[in-house]
Design a protein around this motif. Structure first.
Motif, short mmCIF file in Angstrom:
data_model
loop_
_atom_site.label_atom_id
_atom_site.label_comp_id
_atom_site.label_asym_id
_atom_site.label_seq_id
_atom_site.Cartn_x
_atom_site.Cartn_y
_atom_site.Cartn_z
N HIS A 141 1.39 1.66 -3.61
CA HIS A 141 0.11 2.08 -4.17
C HIS A 141 -0.03 3.61 -4.07
O HIS A 141 -0.40 4.28 -5.05
CB HIS A 141 -1.01 1.38 -3.40
N TRP A 159 0.82 -1.22 0.00
CA TRP A 159 0.00 0.00 0.00
C TRP A 159 0.85 1.26 0.00
O TRP A 159 0.38 2.32 -0.43
CB TRP A 159 -0.98 -0.04 1.17
N GLN A 183 -3.25 -8.25 -2.48
CA GLN A 183 -3.41 -8.41 -1.04
C GLN A 183 -4.09 -9.74 -0.69
O GLN A 183 -3.66 -10.46 0.22
CB GLN A 183 -4.25 -7.26 -0.48
#
Length: 478
Positions: free
Chosen positions: A142, A139, A344
């Motif tokens: 991301h 993340w 994920q």
């Protein structure tokens, strides 16, 4: 599809950085163990010769198609759709995207497995702590990519340069410690010195060679960002030769340090074990640090490619429309969100898989074979028709047809070498993934399949059902 602004256009060097960055990742660090467990130097030379010639033909096909059809952006998907219809295009896009997902999972597992050499809490990369830290990295990347494609691509170019340094250092140090006696004693590998035995050894390396070359299409996927169309071909072929040289050196020089049996017993990243045997324990630490840099860079390149292929497929109306939405910085945000959410989920699944890295590598290779097959087949179809070059006006030569035909034979052989197990497991992804194709067709008010597409889906459905049955009865392991 709208064209990127001049400020977001990529040079040939940036595109080559994407190609090299995509290919040089987890695979190269596991080559000594992967080849040592399968074959000796002779089999390795044969395997790399086959893979090198085959993937070079694939690279030439990408180069030719980028010049032949400059109107087709996001090549690996667009070529399949143009040549064989909407569902073939979807299968190519979905297969490529799935390979990116699984490849990214393998990167995270290998990073944590590497840390497990020094911190047992990470185990083989599939412990709770390993998954939690991988999720934080996921993340974080991301967020970085959401800030802009150009910034992420620039960072990828820097990381690509940085991660080549430890690989080059490894090659130099192992070359200095190379022992001809070790290399020659294991020359034939294990088993009989017969053609059949060597052929079997080579076959067992084929999926590994596919995995390490995945990413060769990177410049083609980003063709809409190229400053000049010719840069796509230059980046593809140039990146291929750089990576092939590195792969050959890492594989063959390792046989001069340890026997095939000893290489096969190494823990991944096996390059660490080879360098430790050559120069001492500090070599394992050095390779491990290099791996973390390399895999982080490869992950960044792959996430960019995965989001781009979903975005492009949506623009071409083969994926649902929501995947083509961009944020204020021009990033295909919805495609990125879907990609990383599924990464994920796969990371969580690794908690229940004993050989997470090995399975992820094999599945990545299996999923990418269909896209490569369609690209080669489209190259054969286009060169057979001898369509004039749009830019130069000359007709395709016989050499282009031969290159495309060899690429098609090579990719077909790889599908055979993958074996029934991995093809059945691949159908477990392709079959339910077709829901995205159904949603896209419904948005357009069109029927889902034509006659041949219905037959193709029926085969996928039956294969997926067979895979579930075999898994339930314990005859197919995950």
């Amino acid at each position: 599809m709208s064209s990127p602004s001049p400020q977001t256009k990529f040079s040939a060097w940036t595109l080559m950085g994407i190609v090299v960055g995509s290919m040089v990742g987890a695979g190269i660090f596991s080559l000594p163990q992967a080849f040592g467990s399968a074959t000796g130097p002779l089999g390795a030379v044969i395997a790399w010769t086959i893979a090198g010639v085959g993937m070079l033909m694939v690279a030439f096909v990408f180069q030719t198609l980028s010049e032949r059809r400059p109107d087709l952006d996001a090549g690996i998907y667009a070529y399949a759709k143009e040549g064989f219809g909407d569902y073939a295009g979807f299968l190519s896009a979905f297969g490529y995207w799935s390979a990116a997902l699984l490849g990214n999972v393998s990167y995270f597992v290998l990073i944590k497995s590497t840390l497990g050499l020094f911190f047992p809490i990470f185990g083989d990369g599939n412990t709770v702590v390993a998954v939690m830290t991988s999720s934080c990295l996921l993340w974080g990347m991301h967020w970085l990519i959401l800030r802009g494609i150009r910034q992420a691509a620039a960072l990828n170019a820097v990381v690509t340069a940085a991660k080549l340094i430890p690989i080059v250092v490894f090659i130099v140090l192992v070359l200095l410690a190379f022992k001809w006696e070790a290399f020659s004693s294991g020359f034939w590998g294990s088993g009989d010195r017969t053609f059949t035995a060597i052929a079997d050894q080579v076959r067992r390396t084929m999926l590994i060679t596919v995995f390490v070359f995945v990413g060769i299409e990177g410049a083609s996927v980003y063709s809409r960002y190229a400053k000049r169309r010719s840069d796509v071909g230059i980046a593809t072929v140039g990146g291929f030769f750089i990576v092939l040289g590195l792969m050959l050196a890492v594989t063959l020089l390792s046989y001069g340090i340890l026997s095939p049996f000893e290489l096969g017993r190494l823990r991944n990243p096996s390059m660490a074990g080879v360098l430790a045997a050559a120069v001492g324990p500090w070599g394992a630490v050095f390779v491990s640090l290099g791996l973390i840099i390399s895999v982080a860079g490869a992950y960044l390149a792959w996430v960019l490619l995965a989001a781009e292929i979903l975005y492009s497929a949506s623009k071409y109306e083969t994926m649902p429309r929501f995947l083509s939405r961009e944020n204020s910085r021009g990033v295909p945000a919805n495609a990125l969100w879907l990609t990383n959410i599924l990464v994920q989920l796969f990371l969580i699944v690794t908690l229940f898989t004993q050989y997470a890295f090995t399975l992820a590598v094999a599945m990545t290779s299996s999923m990418i074979l269909i896209p490569y097959f369609f690209v080669a087949a489209f190259g054969v179809k286009l060169s057979w028709r001898a369509t004039p070059f749009r830019e130069t006006g000359r007709t395709s030569g016989r050499s282009e047809f031969v290159q495309s035909l060899l690429a098609l034979i090579y990719t077909s052989g790889l599908i055979y070498a993958a074996g029934a197990k991995h093809l059945l497991l691949a159908s477990l992804l392709y079959c339910p993934g077709t829901v995205l194709f159904y949603l896209a067709r419904r948005e357009q008010g069109k029927g889902t399949f034509n006659s041949w597409e219905r037959a193709a889906f029926a085969i996928l459905f039956l294969s997926a059902a067979a895979a579930i049955f075999e898994i339930a009865n314990g005859r197919l392991s995950i």
